[in-house]
Design a protein around this motif. Structure first.
Motif, PDB file in Angstrom:
ATOM      1  N   ALA A  53       8.731  21.428 -11.725  1.00 28.52           N
ATOM      2  CA  ALA A  53       9.527  21.514 -10.657  1.00 28.52           C
ATOM      3  C   ALA A  53      10.992  21.570 -10.743  1.00 28.52           C
ATOM      4  N   GLY A  54      12.054  20.306 -11.716  1.00 23.88           N
ATOM      5  CA  GLY A  54      12.981  20.614 -11.787  1.00 23.88           C
ATOM      6  C   GLY A  54      13.336  21.397 -12.348  1.00 23.88           C
ATOM      7  N   ALA A  55      12.226  21.752 -14.399  1.00 25.26           N
ATOM      8  CA  ALA A  55      12.998  22.526 -15.477  1.00 25.26           C
ATOM      9  C   ALA A  55      12.796  23.659 -14.577  1.00 25.26           C
ATOM     10  N   VAL A  56      12.043  24.257 -13.765  1.00 24.51           N
ATOM     11  CA  VAL A  56      12.219  25.990 -12.974  1.00 24.51           C
ATOM     12  C   VAL A  56      13.361  25.633 -12.521  1.00 24.51           C
ATOM     13  N   GLU A  57      14.067  24.979 -11.699  1.00 25.98           N
ATOM     14  CA  GLU A  57      15.062  25.056 -10.835  1.00 25.98           C
ATOM     15  C   GLU A  57      16.336  24.466 -11.532  1.00 25.98           C
ATOM     16  N   PHE A  98      23.585  20.980 -21.077  1.00 24.69           N
ATOM     17  CA  PHE A  98      23.037  20.361 -20.257  1.00 24.69           C
ATOM     18  C   PHE A  98      22.951  21.238 -19.102  1.00 24.69           C
ATOM     19  N   GLU A  99      23.632  20.899 -18.624  1.00 20.55           N
ATOM     20  CA  GLU A  99      24.260  21.184 -17.313  1.00 20.55           C
ATOM     21  C   GLU A  99      23.851  23.282 -17.225  1.00 20.55           C
ATOM     22  N   ALA A 100      23.194  23.242 -18.175  1.00 19.26           N
ATOM     23  CA  ALA A 100      21.793  24.615 -17.963  1.00 19.26           C
ATOM     24  C   ALA A 100      20.580  24.488 -17.159  1.00 19.26           C
ATOM     25  N   LEU A 101      20.803  23.347 -17.752  1.00 16.17           N
ATOM     26  CA  LEU A 101      19.373  22.151 -17.241  1.00 16.17           C
ATOM     27  C   LEU A 101      19.127  21.389 -16.325  1.00 16.17           C
ATOM     28  N   GLY A 102      20.176  20.283 -16.347  1.00 22.62           N
ATOM     29  CA  GLY A 102      20.370  19.125 -14.981  1.00 22.62           C
ATOM     30  C   GLY A 102      20.858  19.262 -14.317  1.00 22.62           C
ATOM     31  N   LYS A 103      21.190  18.612 -13.113  1.00 19.22           N
ATOM     32  CA  LYS A 103      22.153  17.831 -12.078  1.00 19.22           C
ATOM     33  C   LYS A 103      23.025  16.530 -12.409  1.00 19.22           C
ATOM     34  N   THR A 104      21.896  15.604 -13.092  1.00 20.44           N
ATOM     35  CA  THR A 104      22.366  13.902 -13.820  1.00 20.44           C
ATOM     36  C   THR A 104      22.205  13.686 -15.153  1.00 20.44           C
ATOM     37  N   ILE A 105      23.517  13.912 -15.367  1.00 18.49           N
ATOM     38  CA  ILE A 105      23.328  14.227 -17.099  1.00 18.49           C
ATOM     39  C   ILE A 105      24.026  12.566 -17.171  1.00 18.49           C
ATOM     40  N   THR A 106      23.224  11.687 -18.641  1.00 16.54           N
ATOM     41  CA  THR A 106      23.853  10.076 -18.628  1.00 16.54           C
ATOM     42  C   THR A 106      23.720   9.688 -19.699  1.00 16.54           C
ATOM     43  N   ARG A 107      24.733   9.691 -20.268  1.00 21.27           N
ATOM     44  CA  ARG A 107      24.883   8.545 -21.232  1.00 21.27           C
ATOM     45  C   ARG A 107      24.099   7.178 -21.330  1.00 21.27           C
ATOM     46  N   CYS A 108      23.364   6.777 -22.227  1.00 21.49           N
ATOM     47  CA  CYS A 108      22.475   5.723 -21.461  1.00 21.49           C
ATOM     48  C   CYS A 108      23.101   5.066 -22.720  1.00 21.49           C
TER      49      CYS A 108
END
Length: 296
Positions: A126-130, A151-161
């Motif tokens: 669901a997260g991938a689709v949305e 990354f912003e086209a794929l997700g909302k939380t982008i964090t360098r670990c």
């Protein structure tokens, strides 16, 4: 970064590649098995006949594959990513693999002049689709900033670990928490049902208090209806728990609940539950509690 080679058009990879097309990227998709390119083509992407065709001329190469052996298969060798991607390009591995495998991939890619980010995701199909995945990144900060629009086209939380492999380490921790949480919810469901409580009402109450969680909210329907249509397959979570336990042993971390959760997933695998949703840990609790309800 306008041209992307995307390797792995499965349950997660296909909608991710589609979202990259929607964001304006030219995406060349390749999959290990045939018949997976339909959604990508419908979104304006292009099918690549080989790894070489997918990565040649790409600014970014993304892999979304089941495990380290598959990543290594497409990365190494004369037909692989490292031999056919231009120096200076960025390889983003969004698979979930062992941290040490990511470290080795980054080291080998550097010898070819290719930069690497390990960037596993959480959020399920669901997260991938949305396009709302949580992305855990390991690698150089400058490379992450360069890749941020992707990354912003794929997700909302982008964090360098942290450095290479640490994105995978955080993903392993995510899978540890998730497995224990699903198991706890499954035990609560059986506990409530055997007590005669209205299960749906009880889960609503639990969701509103400190016991509430994303797992309880998103898997509530699975638990109520015993609907194990996979959004994340048990077999993949079983693989991830192997990564968790192996990494914990290597670094000297003690994870007793994680060990139990890993064994319960192994039991599910032995029952033949590999291809159904990981919420089917509930089935194991039912069996241990003497239920005679057939698995749905």
């Amino acid at each position: 970064m306008k041209r992307i080679g995307f390797l792995g058009l499965g349950t997660m990879g296909s909608p991710m590649a589609v979202n990259l097309c929607k964001a304006g990227y030219t995406v060349y998709g390749w999959n290990r098995s045939d018949g997976k390119t339909g959604p990508l083509l419908a979104a304006g992407g292009r099918a690549a006949a080989s790894i070489r065709a997918a990565v040649r001329g790409a600014d970014v190469v993304i892999t979304m594959l089941p495990d380290a052996p598959q990543v290594e298969e497409v990365a190494y060798g004369p037909e692989g990513i490292l031999a056919n991607t231009r120096p200076g390009a960025l390889l983003i591995d969004m698979s979930t693999i062992a941290p040490q495998s990511s470290v080795e991939l980054a080291r080998n890619a550097a010898a070819h002049g290719i930069r690497v980010l390990d960037a596993p995701v959480a959020g399920g199909e669901a997260g991938a689709v949305e396009g709302i995945l949580s992305i855990m990144v390991g690698g150089e900060a400058d490379d992450l900033e360069e890749a941020r629009p992707v990354f912003e086209a794929l997700g909302k939380t982008i964090t360098r670990c942290g450095t290479h492999g640490l994105g995978q380490t955080v993903k392993a921790a995510n899978q540890l928490v998730l497995a224990i949480n699903i198991q706890a919810c499954a035990e609560a469901v059986v506990f409530l049902e055997k007590s005669g409580v209205d299960l749906e009402a009880a889960l609503d109450v639990l969701s509103g208090g400190l016991a509430g969680s994303n797992v309880l909210t998103r898997k509530k329907t699975n638990f109520l209806n015993r609907d194990y249509t996979p959004s994340f397959r048990m077999g993949l979570h079983h693989k991830d728990m192997g990564i968790v336990t192996d990494t914990a042993r290597a670094i000297g971390a003690v994870i007793p609940l994680g060990g139990i959760a890993a064994q319960l997933m192994a039991s599910a695998m032995a029952r033949g539950d590999a291809e159904i949703d990981h919420s089917a840990l509930l089935h194991g609790v039912e069996l241990l509690s003497g239920y005679d309800r057939p698995q749905e």
